[in-house]
Design an enzyme around this catalytic site. Structure first.
Site, PDB file in Angstrom:
ATOM      1  N   TRP A  70      34.695   9.465 -17.555  1.00  0.00           N
ATOM      2  CA  TRP A  70      34.851   9.564 -19.018  1.00  0.00           C
ATOM      3  C   TRP A  70      34.739  11.006 -19.483  1.00  0.00           C
ATOM      4  O   TRP A  70      35.483  11.448 -20.367  1.00  0.00           O
ATOM      5  CB  TRP A  70      33.850   8.657 -19.739  1.00  0.00           C
ATOM      6  CG  TRP A  70      34.071   7.206 -19.433  1.00  0.00           C
ATOM      7  CD1 TRP A  70      33.204   6.360 -18.810  1.00  0.00           C
ATOM      8  CD2 TRP A  70      35.252   6.434 -19.711  1.00  0.00           C
ATOM      9  NE1 TRP A  70      33.775   5.109 -18.688  1.00  0.00           N
ATOM     10  CE2 TRP A  70      35.019   5.131 -19.234  1.00  0.00           C
ATOM     11  CE3 TRP A  70      36.479   6.714 -20.334  1.00  0.00           C
ATOM     12  CZ2 TRP A  70      35.966   4.103 -19.346  1.00  0.00           C
ATOM     13  CZ3 TRP A  70      37.420   5.700 -20.449  1.00  0.00           C
ATOM     14  CH2 TRP A  70      37.161   4.413 -19.960  1.00  0.00           C
ATOM     15  N   ASP A 111      28.757  11.770 -25.767  1.00  0.00           N
ATOM     16  CA  ASP A 111      29.303  10.414 -25.698  1.00  0.00           C
ATOM     17  C   ASP A 111      28.179   9.512 -25.181  1.00  0.00           C
ATOM     18  O   ASP A 111      27.753   9.650 -24.034  1.00  0.00           O
ATOM     19  CB  ASP A 111      30.499  10.400 -24.725  1.00  0.00           C
ATOM     20  CG  ASP A 111      31.057   8.996 -24.469  1.00  0.00           C
ATOM     21  OD1 ASP A 111      30.496   8.015 -24.972  1.00  0.00           O
ATOM     22  OD2 ASP A 111      32.076   8.911 -23.734  1.00  0.00           O
ATOM     23  N   LYS A 150      29.840  -1.580 -25.384  1.00  0.00           N
ATOM     24  CA  LYS A 150      28.939  -1.578 -24.240  1.00  0.00           C
ATOM     25  C   LYS A 150      27.580  -2.160 -24.630  1.00  0.00           C
ATOM     26  O   LYS A 150      27.034  -2.975 -23.924  1.00  0.00           O
ATOM     27  CB  LYS A 150      28.765  -0.150 -23.697  1.00  0.00           C
ATOM     28  CG  LYS A 150      30.063   0.596 -23.433  1.00  0.00           C
ATOM     29  CD  LYS A 150      30.817   0.071 -22.214  1.00  0.00           C
ATOM     30  CE  LYS A 150      32.278   0.461 -22.195  1.00  0.00           C
ATOM     31  NZ  LYS A 150      32.585   1.866 -22.033  1.00  0.00           N
TER      32      LYS A 150
HETATM   33  C1  LIG Z   1      33.833   2.652 -21.980  1.00  0.00           C
HETATM   34  C2  LIG Z   1      33.602   4.093 -22.201  1.00  0.00           C
HETATM   35  C3  LIG Z   1      34.553   4.901 -22.842  1.00  0.00           C
HETATM   36  C4  LIG Z   1      35.904   4.385 -23.286  1.00  0.00           C
HETATM   37  O1  LIG Z   1      35.768   3.530 -24.351  1.00  0.00           O
HETATM   38  P1  LIG Z   1      37.067   2.954 -25.098  1.00  0.00           P
HETATM   39  O2  LIG Z   1      36.463   2.332 -26.321  1.00  0.00           O
HETATM   40  O3  LIG Z   1      37.700   1.973 -24.175  1.00  0.00           O
HETATM   41  O4  LIG Z   1      37.968   4.082 -25.420  1.00  0.00           O
HETATM   42  C5  LIG Z   1      34.227   6.220 -23.053  1.00  0.00           C
HETATM   43  N1  LIG Z   1      33.065   6.739 -22.663  1.00  0.00           N
HETATM   44  C6  LIG Z   1      32.131   5.984 -22.035  1.00  0.00           C
HETATM   45  C7  LIG Z   1      30.840   6.604 -21.615  1.00  0.00           C
HETATM   46  C8  LIG Z   1      32.366   4.648 -21.780  1.00  0.00           C
HETATM   47  O5  LIG Z   1      31.439   3.909 -21.162  1.00  0.00           O
END
Ligand SMILES: *Cc1c(COP(=O)(O)O)cnc(C)c1O
Length: 361
Positions: free
Chosen positions: A101, A171, A195
């Site tokens: 990511w 993030d 998540k």
């Molecule tokens: C799942 C995830 C993403 C991507 O998320 P989307 O909503 O599918 O764009 C980005 N960063 C992390 C840390 C993730 O776990």
């Protein structure tokens, strides 16, 4: 109806209480005679829902008044572009690449300016967090970027990087609300909610006000400007109304559980049960450096791909879903987010114990 133990990395398990409440309110939300899915986002009743969600999140995370909370769409991945478009005033940013990511965010930023990869753990399949105490931070960097919990590899920053005074952007998709945070250490904290908080389709951005301005990269679409959404309190256009409503319920559930400190203690307890088992197992082993282990995503392997596949299959038949590791790493991964009950982790470990006894040669 039987609910499984769902170890999916995302979209992931939600608290059963929240799902039941949403079900009970499905046809008639609090006497409105309609579902939250059916109501105007400009109505008084919806305004209460989004305002209350924001207030509860602010209380849970102790968000200072000089930070805006935005409920946006486009997932975490859209932020990979939105961040450089809005924050790259000098056209320079430093990225710490600790997984897929972070790598995607870095690659996206390269399209908009000079993105520097100042540290990486790719040399060892992202199985650790690099030492970030004295990195070559660029003089003119607009921000330093991290992915705080690496969902795929199961590592977590236990100490934030020394950004040498530069704005930190993080993030937190897969560790959102899993433990207390000091918001003041960040310029931007953001995450997709699927998540640990709610249904896919909502991304929450917590951003310090001085970082929000009209001075964005040329060509930045209206919908990708933080200022547009901040000025309209996340109601510039139709927001992901139903998703925000569920997030609000999860915030209340976390409050009822005792808030983020209580959540952290519960998450530590759950993770320890699994890590202790892995550390003592003769068949299974964890794949990341111990001091960098995530509380949320726990990858493990047997060392034999066929045996891994057998485990995933038998686990599924026994009611443990989504234990297959990410397609880029193989093996197994148990995601044990806030809403995974401790009984689920205990049951998984008991199942792994039994599998080990039956399969250890
Ligand atoms: C799942 C995830 C993403 C991507 O998320 P989307 O909503 O599918 O764009 C980005 N960063 C992390 C840390 C993730 O776990």
């Amino acid at each position: 109806m039987a609910r499984v133990y769902n170890f999916s990395a995302g979209p992931a398990v939600l608290p059963e209480e929240v799902l039941k409440e949403a079900a009970a309110e499905m046809l008639d939300y609090k006497g409105s005679g309609m579902s939250v899915m059916e109501m105007s986002h400009r109505s008084k009743v919806y305004d209460n829902i989004i305002k209350e969600a924001e207030a509860d999140l602010r209380e849970l995370m102790n968000i200072p008044d000089n930070y805006k909370v935005l409920f946006l769409q486009g997932g975490a991945s859209q932020q990979f572009a939105m961040i450089p478009m809005n924050l790259m005033k000098n056209g320079v940013a430093d990225y710490i690449v600790t997984g897929q990511w972070a790598k995607k965010a870095y690659q996206e930023a390269c399209m908009y300016g000079k993105a520097n990869k100042i540290a990486s753990s790719e040399d060892k399949t992202f199985s650790y967090i690099p030492d970030c105490s004295d990195l070559p931070i660029s003089e003119d960097a607009d921000y330093v970027y991290i992915c705080e919990n690496n969902t795929i590899y199961g590592t977590k920053f236990k100490t934030l990087p020394n950004t040498k005074g530069k704005t930190l952007v993080s993030d937190v998709s897969s560790c959102f609300l899993s433990e207390p945070v000091d918001v003041t250490k960040y310029g931007v904290i953001y995450g997709g909610v699927q998540k640990n908080i709610g249904p896919a389709g909502v991304v929450i951005v917590i951003i310090r006000e001085d970082l929000i301005s009209e001075d964005v990269l040329p060509g930045t679409p209206t919908m990708l400007r933080y200022k547009v959404h901040a000025d309209a309190d996340s109601l510039y256009n139709t927001p992901p109304c139903y998703g925000i409503y569920i997030c609000g319920k999860v915030f209340k559930w976390i409050k009822s559980m005792g808030g983020l400190q209580a959540m952290k203690e519960l998450n530590e307890k759950k993770a320890q049960i699994l890590y202790d088992f892995l550390d003592n197992s003769k068949l299974f082993k964890g794949t990341v450096r111990k001091e960098d282990r995530s509380l949320m995503n726990v990858p493990f392997v047997t060392g034999d791909a066929d045996l891994d596949a057998k485990f995933v299959k038998e686990a599924k038949a026994a009611g443990f879903e989504n234990l297959k590791g990410h397609r880029s790493v193989g093996g197994m991964r148990a995601s044990i987010y806030n809403a995974m009950p401790i009984e689920g982790v205990e049951a998984l470990v008991a199942f792994m114990q039994k599998f080990e006894e039956e399969n250890l040669k």
